[in-house]
Design an enzyme around this catalytic site. Structure first.
Site, mmCIF file in Angstrom:
data_model
loop_
_atom_site.group_PDB
_atom_site.id
_atom_site.type_symbol
_atom_site.label_atom_id
_atom_site.label_comp_id
_atom_site.label_asym_id
_atom_site.label_seq_id
_atom_site.Cartn_x
_atom_site.Cartn_y
_atom_site.Cartn_z
ATOM 1 C CG ASP A 87 -6.454 3.272 12.931
ATOM 2 O OD1 ASP A 87 -5.807 3.248 11.860
ATOM 3 O OD2 ASP A 87 -6.008 3.818 13.955
ATOM 4 C CE1 TYR A 146 -2.996 4.320 3.913
ATOM 5 C CE2 TYR A 146 -4.169 4.869 5.935
ATOM 6 C CZ TYR A 146 -3.360 4.009 5.218
ATOM 7 O OH TYR A 146 -2.911 2.839 5.797
ATOM 8 C CB ALA A 148 -0.906 0.014 1.237
ATOM 9 C CB THR A 186 1.639 3.278 4.327
ATOM 10 O OG1 THR A 186 3.059 3.391 4.183
ATOM 11 C CG2 THR A 186 1.195 1.876 3.988
HETATM 12 N N1 LIG Z 1 1.727 1.323 9.688
HETATM 13 C C1 LIG Z 1 0.533 1.441 10.273
HETATM 14 O O1 LIG Z 1 0.373 2.037 11.363
HETATM 15 C C2 LIG Z 1 -0.682 0.814 9.628
HETATM 16 C C3 LIG Z 1 -1.897 0.961 10.276
HETATM 17 C C4 LIG Z 1 -3.034 0.375 9.723
HETATM 18 C C5 LIG Z 1 -2.952 -0.342 8.548
HETATM 19 N N2 LIG Z 1 -1.763 -0.451 7.904
HETATM 20 C C6 LIG Z 1 -1.761 -1.207 6.643
HETATM 21 O O2 LIG Z 1 -0.854 -2.267 6.744
HETATM 22 C C7 LIG Z 1 -0.311 -2.568 5.453
HETATM 23 C C8 LIG Z 1 1.208 -2.602 5.538
HETATM 24 O O3 LIG Z 1 1.648 -1.314 5.944
HETATM 25 P P1 LIG Z 1 3.132 -1.039 6.464
HETATM 26 O O4 LIG Z 1 3.018 -0.333 7.747
HETATM 27 O O5 LIG Z 1 3.966 -2.281 6.351
HETATM 28 O O6 LIG Z 1 3.574 0.032 5.356
HETATM 29 P P2 LIG Z 1 4.937 0.179 4.537
HETATM 30 O O7 LIG Z 1 6.101 -0.063 5.421
HETATM 31 O O8 LIG Z 1 4.825 1.468 3.812
HETATM 32 O O9 LIG Z 1 4.862 -1.033 3.501
HETATM 33 C C9 LIG Z 1 4.060 -1.012 2.353
HETATM 34 C C10 LIG Z 1 4.862 -1.603 1.212
HETATM 35 O O10 LIG Z 1 4.062 -1.575 0.018
HETATM 36 C C11 LIG Z 1 4.897 -1.190 -1.055
HETATM 37 N N3 LIG Z 1 4.123 -0.598 -2.142
HETATM 38 C C12 LIG Z 1 3.630 0.666 -2.263
HETATM 39 N N4 LIG Z 1 2.980 0.809 -3.429
HETATM 40 C C13 LIG Z 1 3.093 -0.388 -4.077
HETATM 41 C C14 LIG Z 1 2.650 -0.868 -5.339
HETATM 42 N N5 LIG Z 1 1.956 -0.100 -6.198
HETATM 43 N N6 LIG Z 1 2.924 -2.152 -5.680
HETATM 44 C C15 LIG Z 1 3.619 -2.942 -4.834
HETATM 45 N N7 LIG Z 1 4.084 -2.553 -3.635
HETATM 46 C C16 LIG Z 1 3.808 -1.277 -3.266
HETATM 47 C C17 LIG Z 1 5.866 -0.203 -0.453
HETATM 48 O O11 LIG Z 1 7.004 -0.103 -1.271
HETATM 49 P P3 LIG Z 1 7.829 1.286 -1.333
HETATM 50 O O12 LIG Z 1 8.360 1.493 0.057
HETATM 51 O O13 LIG Z 1 8.835 1.021 -2.368
HETATM 52 O O14 LIG Z 1 6.816 2.346 -1.713
HETATM 53 C C18 LIG Z 1 6.154 -0.844 0.912
HETATM 54 O O15 LIG Z 1 7.230 -1.742 0.838
HETATM 55 C C19 LIG Z 1 -0.884 -1.498 4.508
HETATM 56 O O16 LIG Z 1 -2.023 -2.019 3.858
HETATM 57 C C20 LIG Z 1 -1.319 -0.383 5.442
HETATM 58 O O17 LIG Z 1 -2.367 0.373 4.893
HETATM 59 C C21 LIG Z 1 -0.609 0.098 8.415
#
Ligand SMILES: NC(=O)c1ccc[n+]([C@@H]2O[C@H](COP(=O)([O-])OP(=O)(O)OC[C@H]3O[C@@H](n4cnc5c(N)ncnc54)[C@H](OP(=O)(O)O)[C@@H]3O)[C@@H](O)[C@H]2O)c1
Length: 277
Positions: A101, A124, A59, A61
């Site tokens: 959330d 978002y 995503a 994010t």
């Molecule tokens: N972190 C939080 O507090 C939180 C809270 C609620 C939900 N979430 C959800 O949890 C999930 C994982 O989040 P995370 O915290 O691990 O975020 P993250 O560290 O930003 O990881 C997301 C990954 O997705 C990759 N990505 C972005 N656009 C893409 C695309 N078009 N195709 C393929 N890969 C892509 C990013 O690559 P690049 O870095 O190269 O862009 C990154 O490696 C997401 O769905 C997020 O919405 C996160």
């Protein structure tokens, strides 16, 4: 089972891949290997891997980045999830999709459960809410997991602030936004048991206590006997581009009827986070 993981190099992706027991097969995909916004690449790429299940963690994010670039927000977060759900259906695989959330507006005042209706206030949040709907309508064998306030990946807000306080500097924490802080490893460990339970639907998986990042950082300082200072911030003074809910704590009315174990207390999670475990 054979699992394909999108977003595998992200914060949750790394924790998830590290938590999968060795008898399962994991195919981790970073953005370089699969851009989920590219429909044809997703359909071709995932079919070739013949997964039993897809864990969709990719995503865009950056919540403020999404506000500035809605095209990318909807491409990567909504269309991307749709493509992965279409690919899952086409190859008879289940899909676990990660949501947030931030699909809620924050006005409820008590923790949101799965019966509450999304009402996002940011780009978002709108893109993630649309993604949920598309996954639900497209892939019958889906699990949608909402979580929030993740910490402990090394590059998240809390990890950076704790590093500052540990080295004797001043860490900052927002005092007027409440969520359910969730240790990324505790979330990562619960995803596969929920997926393998095959109880298709939407679930909230988050830490057990509603509180602020300021409180969490102060607890870290006390628990870890860290030498630095902690200063409160007000959300309005931070000047973020995207609106965020002031109260987005999550609770669940459904998880207790699944095999997923309850989350440990926040202090337990923080102690393990501080010890690097
Ligand atoms: N972190 C939080 O507090 C939180 C809270 C609620 C939900 N979430 C959800 O949890 C999930 C994982 O989040 P995370 O915290 O691990 O975020 P993250 O560290 O930003 O990881 C997301 C990954 O997705 C990759 N990505 C972005 N656009 C893409 C695309 N078009 N195709 C393929 N890969 C892509 C990013 O690559 P690049 O870095 O190269 O862009 C990154 O490696 C997401 O769905 C997020 O919405 C996160």
């Amino acid at each position: 089972v054979r699992l394909v993981v999108t977003g595998a190099r992200g914060r949750l992706g790394r924790a998830f891949c590290g938590a999968v027991p060795a008898h399962h097969e994991v195919v981790p995909l970073g953005r370089d290997e699969l851009d989920v916004g590219d429909h044809d690449a997703v359909m071709r790429g995932i079919a070739a891997l013949a997964p039993d299940a897809i864990v969709h963690l990719a995503a865009y994010t950056d919540v403020d980045g999404c506000e500035r670039d809605p095209d990318r927000a909807f491409r990567d977060n909504a269309a991307g999830a749709h493509h992965v759900a279409l690919a899952a259906r086409a190859c008879g695989a289940a899909i676990l999709h990660l949501s947030t959330d931030y699909v809620f507006d924050g006005t409820k005042g008590t923790p949101y459960d799965e019966a509450d209706v999304p009402s996002p206030i940011s780009t978002y949040g709108r893109a993630k809410a649309l993604a949920e709907r598309l996954v639900r309508e497209t892939a019958p064998e889906h699990v949608i997991v909402r979580s929030g306030f993740l910490f402990g990946s090394g590059t998240d807000h809390l990890s950076i602030q704790v590093q500052r306080v540990r080295s004797g500097g001043t860490g900052v924490g927002i005092a007027d936004r409440v969520g359910t802080p969730t240790y990324v490893r505790d979330l990562a460990e619960r995803l596969l048991p929920l997926l393998l339970a095959r109880r298709w639907g939407t679930y909230h998986l988050a830490g057990p206590e509603a509180t602020t990042w300021l409180d969490v950082l102060m607890r870290c300082r006390a628990l870890g006997d860290l030498p630095g200072e902690v200063e409160p911030q007000r959300a309005v003074d931070v000047g973020l581009v995207a609106p965020r809910p002031s109260f987005s704590a999550l609770t669940s009315v459904l998880v207790r009827s699944t095999p997923v174990p309850p989350f440990p207390s926040l202090d337990d999670a923080l102690a393990r986070f501080l010890a690097g475990a």
